[in-house]
Design a protein around this motif. Structure first.
Motif, PDB file in Angstrom:
ATOM      1  N   PHE A  60      20.356-145.398 -14.630  1.00  0.00           N
ATOM      2  CA  PHE A  60      20.154-146.817 -14.903  1.00  0.00           C
ATOM      3  C   PHE A  60      21.410-147.626 -14.581  1.00  0.00           C
ATOM      4  N   VAL A  61      22.575-147.063 -14.867  1.00  0.00           N
ATOM      5  CA  VAL A  61      23.823-147.760 -14.539  1.00  0.00           C
ATOM      6  C   VAL A  61      23.933-147.942 -13.028  1.00  0.00           C
ATOM      7  N   MET A  62      23.533-146.946 -12.256  1.00  0.00           N
ATOM      8  CA  MET A  62      23.588-147.050 -10.798  1.00  0.00           C
ATOM      9  C   MET A  62      22.635-148.120 -10.269  1.00  0.00           C
ATOM     10  N   CYS A  63      21.646-148.507 -11.063  1.00  0.00           N
ATOM     11  CA  CYS A  63      20.718-149.569 -10.652  1.00  0.00           C
ATOM     12  C   CYS A  63      21.323-150.964 -10.801  1.00  0.00           C
ATOM     13  N   VAL A  64      22.403-151.098 -11.572  1.00  0.00           N
ATOM     14  CA  VAL A  64      22.980-152.426 -11.811  1.00  0.00           C
ATOM     15  C   VAL A  64      24.465-152.526 -11.467  1.00  0.00           C
ATOM     16  N   TYR A  65      25.090-151.414 -11.112  1.00  0.00           N
ATOM     17  CA  TYR A  65      26.538-151.422 -10.864  1.00  0.00           C
ATOM     18  C   TYR A  65      26.841-150.882  -9.494  1.00  0.00           C
ATOM     19  N   PRO A  66      27.757-151.452  -8.778  1.00  0.00           N
ATOM     20  CA  PRO A  66      28.471-152.708  -9.024  1.00  0.00           C
ATOM     21  C   PRO A  66      27.521-153.897  -8.885  1.00  0.00           C
ATOM     22  N   ALA A  67      27.827-154.954  -9.590  1.00  0.00           N
ATOM     23  CA  ALA A  67      26.919-156.098  -9.679  1.00  0.00           C
ATOM     24  C   ALA A  67      26.622-156.727  -8.326  1.00  0.00           C
ATOM     25  N   SER A  68      27.584-156.724  -7.419  1.00  0.00           N
ATOM     26  CA  SER A  68      27.366-157.361  -6.118  1.00  0.00           C
ATOM     27  C   SER A  68      26.425-156.557  -5.221  1.00  0.00           C
ATOM     28  N   ALA A  69      26.503-155.245  -5.287  1.00  0.00           N
ATOM     29  CA  ALA A  69      25.645-154.380  -4.464  1.00  0.00           C
ATOM     30  C   ALA A  69      25.416-153.053  -5.198  1.00  0.00           C
ATOM     31  N   PRO A  70      24.410-152.998  -6.082  1.00  0.00           N
ATOM     32  CA  PRO A  70      24.169-151.769  -6.846  1.00  0.00           C
ATOM     33  C   PRO A  70      23.909-150.562  -5.945  1.00  0.00           C
ATOM     34  N   THR A  71      24.294-149.407  -6.426  1.00  0.00           N
ATOM     35  CA  THR A  71      24.096-148.174  -5.666  1.00  0.00           C
ATOM     36  C   THR A  71      22.620-147.946  -5.373  1.00  0.00           C
ATOM     37  N   LEU A  72      21.773-148.104  -6.386  1.00  0.00           N
ATOM     38  CA  LEU A  72      20.316-147.990  -6.211  1.00  0.00           C
ATOM     39  C   LEU A  72      19.747-149.404  -6.322  1.00  0.00           C
ATOM     40  N   HIS A  77      17.140-150.958  -4.715  1.00  0.00           N
ATOM     41  CA  HIS A  77      15.712-151.265  -4.570  1.00  0.00           C
ATOM     42  C   HIS A  77      15.076-151.432  -5.951  1.00  0.00           C
ATOM     43  N   PRO A  78      14.233-152.436  -6.141  1.00  0.00           N
ATOM     44  CA  PRO A  78      13.627-152.678  -7.458  1.00  0.00           C
ATOM     45  C   PRO A  78      12.741-151.544  -7.955  1.00  0.00           C
ATOM     46  N   ALA A  79      12.325-150.650  -7.091  1.00  0.00           N
ATOM     47  CA  ALA A  79      11.458-149.549  -7.527  1.00  0.00           C
ATOM     48  C   ALA A  79      12.224-148.527  -8.368  1.00  0.00           C
ATOM     49  N   TRP A  80      13.529-148.372  -8.133  1.00  0.00           N
ATOM     50  CA  TRP A  80      14.286-147.349  -8.863  1.00  0.00           C
ATOM     51  C   TRP A  80      14.250-147.547 -10.373  1.00  0.00           C
ATOM     52  N   PRO A  81      14.585-148.735 -10.900  1.00  0.00           N
ATOM     53  CA  PRO A  81      14.516-148.874 -12.360  1.00  0.00           C
ATOM     54  C   PRO A  81      13.103-148.695 -12.904  1.00  0.00           C
ATOM     55  N   CYS A  82      12.100-149.060 -12.118  1.00  0.00           N
ATOM     56  CA  CYS A  82      10.713-148.865 -12.559  1.00  0.00           C
ATOM     57  C   CYS A  82      10.381-147.380 -12.666  1.00  0.00           C
TER      58      CYS A  82
END
Length: 134
Positions: free
Chosen positions: A36-48, A50-55
């Protein structure tokens, strides 16, 4: 209520989990935190990004939470003498609800640490401003 139906169906499948195995798989769920952290960090360009990953991660976390929360509650009543089954059920319910509450408190604390210092977390003004784009 609708979200709990698949987990309850899965939890009803006959499989006798040992306490150690349940503890291992419940502890293994900690892998969702860095995902989940990789879905939002770093804020400018998250590692994951694509919006499907957190889903996907949220779906998997929900199913595993429901399953590994239901199985111990189902099995607890059969592991104690009949006169203590009600107490075991109540203890399991209180433990489960305490864990959910603690998880919510930790999530709120983590959000308040990560939120910008200039605005209070969860204020209606910031929600309205974000929704309208101002």
């Amino acid at each position: 209520m609708l979200n709990e139906i698949p987990q309850e169906i899965l939890a009803a499948l006959p499989y006798d989990w040992s306490g150690g195995r349940l503890l291992f798989f419940c502890s293994l769920r900690v892998v969702f935190i860095p995902l989940f952290v990789m879905c939002v960090y770093p804020a400018s360009a998250p590692t994951l990004s694509h919006p499907a990953w957190p889903c996907i991660f949220s779906l998997l976390m929900g199913v595993t939470n429901g399953y590994f929360g239901s199985v111990p509650m189902i099995q607890a009543a059969g592991k104690v003498p009949p006169e203590q089954r009600e107490l075991a059920g109540n203890t399991m319910t209180v433990s489960y609800m305490s864990g959910l509450m603690l998880g919510s408190v930790v999530a709120y604390a983590a959000y308040s640490f990560a939120a910008p210092a200039s605005e209070p977390p969860f204020s209606t003004l910031s929600i309205h401003a974000n929704a309208t784009g101002y």
